[in-house]
Write an enzyme that holds these catalytic residues in place. Structure first.
Site, PDB file in Angstrom:
ATOM      1  N   TYR A 166      29.172  -5.953 -52.807  1.00  6.16           N
ATOM      2  CA  TYR A 166      27.851  -5.530 -53.280  1.00  6.16           C
ATOM      3  C   TYR A 166      26.940  -6.698 -53.573  1.00  6.16           C
ATOM      4  CZ  TYR A 166      28.531  -0.555 -53.372  1.00  6.16           C
ATOM      5  OH  TYR A 166      28.701   0.747 -52.992  1.00  6.16           O
ATOM      6  N   GLU A 171      58.383   3.426 -52.666  1.00  5.63           N
ATOM      7  CA  GLU A 171      57.156   3.366 -51.853  1.00  5.63           C
ATOM      8  C   GLU A 171      55.923   3.866 -52.595  1.00  5.63           C
ATOM      9  OE1 GLU A 171      57.589   4.432 -47.802  1.00  5.63           O
ATOM     10  OE2 GLU A 171      55.472   4.818 -47.501  1.00  5.63           O
ATOM     11  N   ASP A 215      60.277   5.251 -47.179  1.00  2.00           N
ATOM     12  CA  ASP A 215      60.399   6.341 -46.195  1.00  2.00           C
ATOM     13  C   ASP A 215      61.119   5.845 -44.957  1.00  2.00           C
ATOM     14  OD1 ASP A 215      58.947   7.842 -47.912  1.00  2.00           O
ATOM     15  OD2 ASP A 215      57.066   7.755 -46.791  1.00  2.00           O
TER      16      ASP A 215
END
Lengths: 381, 724
Positions: free
Chosen positions: A113, A209, A261
């Site tokens: 910004y 995870e 996973d």
């Protein structure tokens, strides 16, 4: 974050500039001087940005992590496709210079910004979105050979941790066993000058995870029973999480186990934790944990844990492509168990998320799955 | 009797028997009546059997004699009154256009035939709800009293049908059909004023068509019409009473038709038609007053009439066997050789000899006694003989120079190219294709004034703004319309009728600001014998050939099977002694392979020139763009450097600018101070190209500087178009 100057609020008065900051400022000035010299002598200015791609990454077999090669990409002002990113690189540099001189820090979004504006006389923005600026910031990091914190920048917090450890974070003592249900939020910058370890009773670290699984472990007080630290990185762990794990591992000699996973993305998270990421290979030395172990999920778990068919997620084309890519990475290539793991997954045609274990029993993962793996020392390396 | 009938249809023995029984029962009444006439009864039975109806026999509804009472001539007028769409009167909007168009076409034909430089007045005014009065006057030769009723009041009456000569009108349907339409929809008669002799007063008729007899009925002056009184109070009164607007000329004709119609601007409008007519006919002056009283003047750009097209004899290749036989029977020639040379174009006596030899006939044979077989041989011999194409002076091209001028006058662009193909022949009719192309510049949407936009918005019947933009403006496709709407902040489904003033201002600004080059589709203008074709583009050979041409090869973008996109206008003119239209309303050219081939070759010729220009310009533009990109970022870079090391920003900027300029020198070479493209190597393009520098605001483009190898184009008088 670099040294936070004590006198930052002295209202315009010159701030104390640390040694590190001086080094960064010198590098910044060198970039700017280069432009001026080129312009004076009528040459086209350019920057050589170390390349952050697979081709410029080397796997150091003895150190067991990724290292950045010497390859660079030339970024030229007078090249149609590079002009804008050249301009952005200089813009980021000037922004960092301002931050350092004022002794302030800001987030990546803050800098975005700060520098975002409409280019004079056009309708074009200097940065279209934050991704634009984030990647240029990484370029500047490698070009200047300065870390993000040395440029007075930090990322937003992501990742939490719970366990028998006490930190001193920016002067505050934090007991991570008493952090309520949400745990300790791992800051973006975990350098020794910000975070010191005071007291640690844990025996190991279990990194999971995502938030869902982490909460299961936290709620079941897994860390209490097994005397460990449980952390998560909200998917691909940000640099703060990796840096903290690295420090805990090296300074306190805690082994790291990962529960991720069973899909290409999980494999790559493990790979990043273990030997560093391709994109930020220059940081591997401060972040890689070559001894990290992968305890699950394994492709054989569908049969081993007798999971129901409904938890299977079929592999899509992207998954298959990515899995094959990962299998080809040099640091996976020579590991027979890993090759077998990936082949099994591809052969089965489906992936498994850690959450799928919940289908057995809500606490199956904390009470049976992980303890069994740890007991049997059943993991991939 | 019955038995014999049954024998005739033995296969149906069993079934008809039962049918017979039932039918006997059914027809009991009939039988009672028909006892006296057993024969007739038998006939009825046979009919039943013939139809093999299983149970019931249909009753005869009418006898042949009865039906004969209803069988009679259908007059052409009646036929077209019912099938008005065939003539281009399918909807009120088109009806108005067709009326104006037929009248203007006839006027131009008449003027050119008489050798008068045409001047046309067109006035459309509102007379009521959906009612308009169209008055069209010319300075033509005028029409003799006796012919006026026939020409304006009888369908299929005219001079153009029976000859092979290039003209706008062909059949002699148009203007009388327009009159008929007017009478049918409003009940008002067609008003005609004509003067052919400066010494005599103009004559005035009020006409109506008797559709049953296809005959004109004159309503005024006891079936004789009236003379216009001499100028003065009486004249004023006379004119006033009848609503006439006769512009005083020594000779000319004015036709006024009141009809049910709808006036609407935009594509396919009267305005559009007149503008396009001005392009293809630079020798015509048109004065046009629209229903709002606004006047437009298209002054002629050329003071020379196009050469008079010659009437020609049929060409042997275009003849059919039956035709040949008729010609053989009716000829006045005494020998076959004489017959061939005098009845056909391009058959010399030596060629006639060759043909006769090939047909194994004597050159001295009597044409009237050529038998069926021999004439077939003769026909084959004619088709196989090598006969040169028909003489070319019978079709008059507009000409490359005039095409360029005409196009430049109406379509603002940067690059113009035109090509006139050599004449060719389809079915023995000579024809000729001309193609012209304008590239670059801004679309019509950009130059529209606020008031005009406002009016168009009020008149349109489009449901959505998007539709309004696409249909109303040539060159705006779906993409461009979307861009404009996004820029103006409207939804695509916004209704054009309910816009507030500020919203119209927004739309107008968006239309001016949006870069339409990308989303524009090619604007196609089709002409047949100098007449603009405005409807049924899909059915037209011209559009089809344009879509079949691979424009990508010439540097335009084009989706498969569609019109190419880009700021391009293509104009194709088919000139022929007989233009093959797909229907009587003359809206689309039929696809004869020969015509298709010539159109393709013409388009390729202009396409090649276009690609030379586009490629060159692209290169320059790329360099220019490159520089622009650099310039855009230089300021930012200089500021950043200044902030880091405190170097003087402006000095640094100048230094960088110098480097940038050197890096993009190529762009400099061909960009002058105004930033527009000037090419020193125009000679490369050849003769038929016009390149226009136009930087100046658009209205000035018509009077703008013309640079190019066409010196005559730049020196010629520019047509002026002004609005008052």
């Amino acid at each position: 974050m670099a040294k936070k100057p004590a006198s930052s609020k002295s209202g315009g008065a010159p701030v104390n500039v640390s040694v590190k900051d001086k080094k960064t400022l010198t590098s910044l000035r060198r970039v700017a001087d280069d432009v001026a010299t080129c312009a004076d002598s009528g040459r086209a200015p350019h920057l050589d940005v170390p390349s952050r791609s697979l081709s410029n990454v080397r796997f150091n077999k003895t150190k067991r992590f990724l290292e950045m090669g010497g390859g660079t990409n030339r970024r030229e002002l007078f090249n149609l496709s590079q002009a804008k990113s050249y301009m952005q690189t200089l813009l980021i540099s000037s922004g960092c210079k301002r931050l350092i001189e004022q002794g302030k820090t800001t987030s990546l979004r803050g800098l975005y910004y700060m520098l975002k504006h409409t280019i004079e006389g056009t309708k074009e923005e200097t940065f279209e979105d934050q991704e634009d600026s984030d990647s240029v910031i990484e370029d500047v990091e490698v070009t200047l050979d300065s870390l993000r914190e040395e440029m007075h920048l930090y990322a937003s917090n992501r990742g939490n941790l719970v366990g028998p450890i006490t930190f001193i974070d920016n002067g505050d003592t934090i007991d991570c066993t008493r952090m309520g249900s949400a745990g300790y939020s791992i800051p973006s910058i975990c350098e020794p000058d910000v975070i010191q370890f005071k007291d640690c009773k844990a025996d190991f670290i279990l990194h999971v995870e995502k938030d869902t699984v982490w909460r299961r472990f936290a709620e079941d007080k897994f860390w209490k029973k097994h005397n460990c630290i449980v952390s998560h990185g909200g998917g691909q762990p940000p640099r703060g999480v990796r840096r903290l794990l690295h420090r805990l591992h090296n300074e306190l000699k805690l082994p790291v186990y990962c529960l991720l996973d069973n899909d290409p993305w999980g494999y790559y998270i493990y790979s990043v934790l273990k030997q560093g990421s391709i994109n930020l290979a220059f940081e591997s030395v401060r972040m890689g944990i070559p001894e990290a172990k992968y305890i699950g999920l394994r492709s054989k778990d569908f049969d081993r844990c007798k999971l129901s068919n409904s938890v299977k997620i079929n592999l899509n084309d992207q998954d298959i492509k990515r899995a094959k890519q990962i299998a080809e990475y040099p640091w996976f290539k020579d590991k027979k168990p890993w090759q077998k793991e990936i082949q099994t997954m591809l052969g089965q045609g489906f992936k498994l998320e850690v959450e799928s274990l919940i289908s057995k029993d809500i606490s199956y993962v904390t009470e049976e799955y992980v303890p069994a793996r740890l007991q049997d020392k059943d993991w991939l390396d | 009797m019955e038995e014999s009938v049954l024998k005739r249809t033995p296969a149906k023995k069993s079934a008809p028997k039962s049918a017979e029984k039932s039918s006997k029962h059914e027809d009991a009444e009939d039988e009672a009546v028909a006892v006296a006439e057993p024969e007739e009864q038998a006939e009825d039975k046979s009919a039943t059997n013939g139809h093999a109806a299983p149970a019931k026999a249909p009753k005869r509804r009418a006898t042949a004699e009865k039906m004969a009472e209803g069988q009679r001539d259908i007059s052409v007028s009646e036929f077209f009154a019912k099938n008005r769409h065939l003539l281009g009167f399918d909807n009120p909007r088109k009806a108005l256009l067709t009326t104006v168009k037929e009248a203007v076409d006839n006027s131009l034909d008449a003027c050119e035939e008489a050798g008068i430089l045409p001047e046309i007045w067109v006035h459309i005014e509102v007379t009521g709800d959906n009612r308009y009065k169209a008055g069209i006057q010319d300075n033509g030769p005028g029409i003799v009293k006796a012919q006026i009723p026939n020409i304006f009041g009888k369908l299929l009456y005219g001079s153009k049908f029976h000859r092979l000569r290039m003209s706008r009108g062909q059949q002699g349907i148009g203007i009388s059909a327009a009159g008929m339409y007017g009478v049918l929809t409003t009940g008002r008669p067609v008003k005609i004023v004509s003067r052919h002799d400066p010494k005599k007063p103009a004559h005035y008729f009020e006409l109506q068509i008797d559709t049953k007899k296809n005959k004109p009925e004159i309503l005024n002056g006891k079936g004789e019409g009236e003379d216009l009184p001499k100028p003065g109070a009486e004249y004023e009164k006379f004119v006033e009473k009848r609503g006439l607007e006769w512009v005083e000329t020594p000779h000319g004709t004015r036709v006024t038709i009141e009809l049910e119609a709808k006036y609407q601007r935009g594509r396919g409008s009267v305005d559009d038609y007149l503008e396009q007519t001005a392009i293809a006919n630079p020798h015509v002056t048109i004065h046009y007053k629209d229903p709002d009283g606004k006047e437009y003047h298209y002054a002629r750009a050329v003071d020379v009439l196009p050469p008079e097209p010659k009437e020609i004899l049929p060409h042997p290749y275009g003849i059919e066997l039956g035709n040949l036989v008729t010609m053989l029977q009716s000829t006045k020639a005494t020998t076959l050789s004489q017959f061939l040379t005098s009845s056909f174009s391009r058959v010399s006596s030596s060629k006639a000899g060759d043909v006769c030899e090939a047909a194994k006939l004597s050159t001295r044979a009597n044409p009237g006694r050529i038998g069926r077989n021999d004439s077939e041989n003769l026909y084959k011999a004619l088709q196989n003989a090598k006969i040169p194409p028909p003489s070319t002076d019978c079709v008059c091209p507009i000409g490359v120079q005039k095409l360029l001028q005409g196009l430049h006058h109406v379509v603002p662009a940067e690059f113009y190219v035109a090509e006139t193909r050599p004449p060719s022949v389809y079915r023995g009719n000579p024809f000729l294709i001309e193609c012209a192309l304008a590239y670059g510049g801004s679309s019509q949407a950009v130059k529209i004034s606020f008031e005009a936009l406002n009016e168009m918005l009020n008149e349109t019947d489009a449901r959505t703004l998007r539709q309004f933009l696409i249909n109303g403006f040539s060159g705006i496709g779906g993409d461009a319309a979307d861009k404009i709407l996004t820029e103006a902040g409207f939804g695509t489904r916004a209704s054009p009728g309910k816009l507030k003033k500020e919203e119209i201002v927004k739309l107008h600004e968006a239309m001016r600001n949006v870069n339409l080059e990308e989303g524009q589709t090619m604007n196609v203008m089709r002409f047949a014998n100098r007449v603009p074709l405005q409807f049924q583009p899909g059915a037209c050979a011209i559009t089809q050939m344009i879509m079949n041409t691979n424009w990508r090869a010439y540097g335009l973008t084009q989706s498969r099977g569609g019109l190419p996109s880009g700021p391009v206008t293509v104009m194709v003119h088919v000139a022929s002694v007989w233009v093959p239209f797909t229907s009587e309303s003359k809206e689309a050219v039929a696809s004869y392979p020969e015509i298709q081939k010539e159109i393709r070759l013409g388009l390729q010729a202009v396409g090649r020139k276009l690609s030379m220009f586009v490629r060159k310009r692209l290169k320059v533009r790329q360099e220019g763009e490159r520089r622009n990109v650099f310039l855009r970022y230089l300021g930012e870079v200089a500021t950043a450097v200044n902030e880091i090391n405190g170097r003087d920003r402006n000095k640094l900027y100048d230094a960088l600018l110098k480097v940038a300029k050197r890096k993009t020198e190529v762009a400099d070479k061909k960009i002058d101070e105004s930033g527009k493209f000037v090419d020193e190597e125009e000679a490369d393009f050849g003769e038929n190209v016009l390149i226009v520098k136009h930087d100046e605001p658009l209205p000035a483009a018509t009077g703008g500087t013309v640079e190019g190898s066409t010196s005559s184009a730049s020196s010629a008088k520019k047509p002026k178009k002004k609005k008052s």
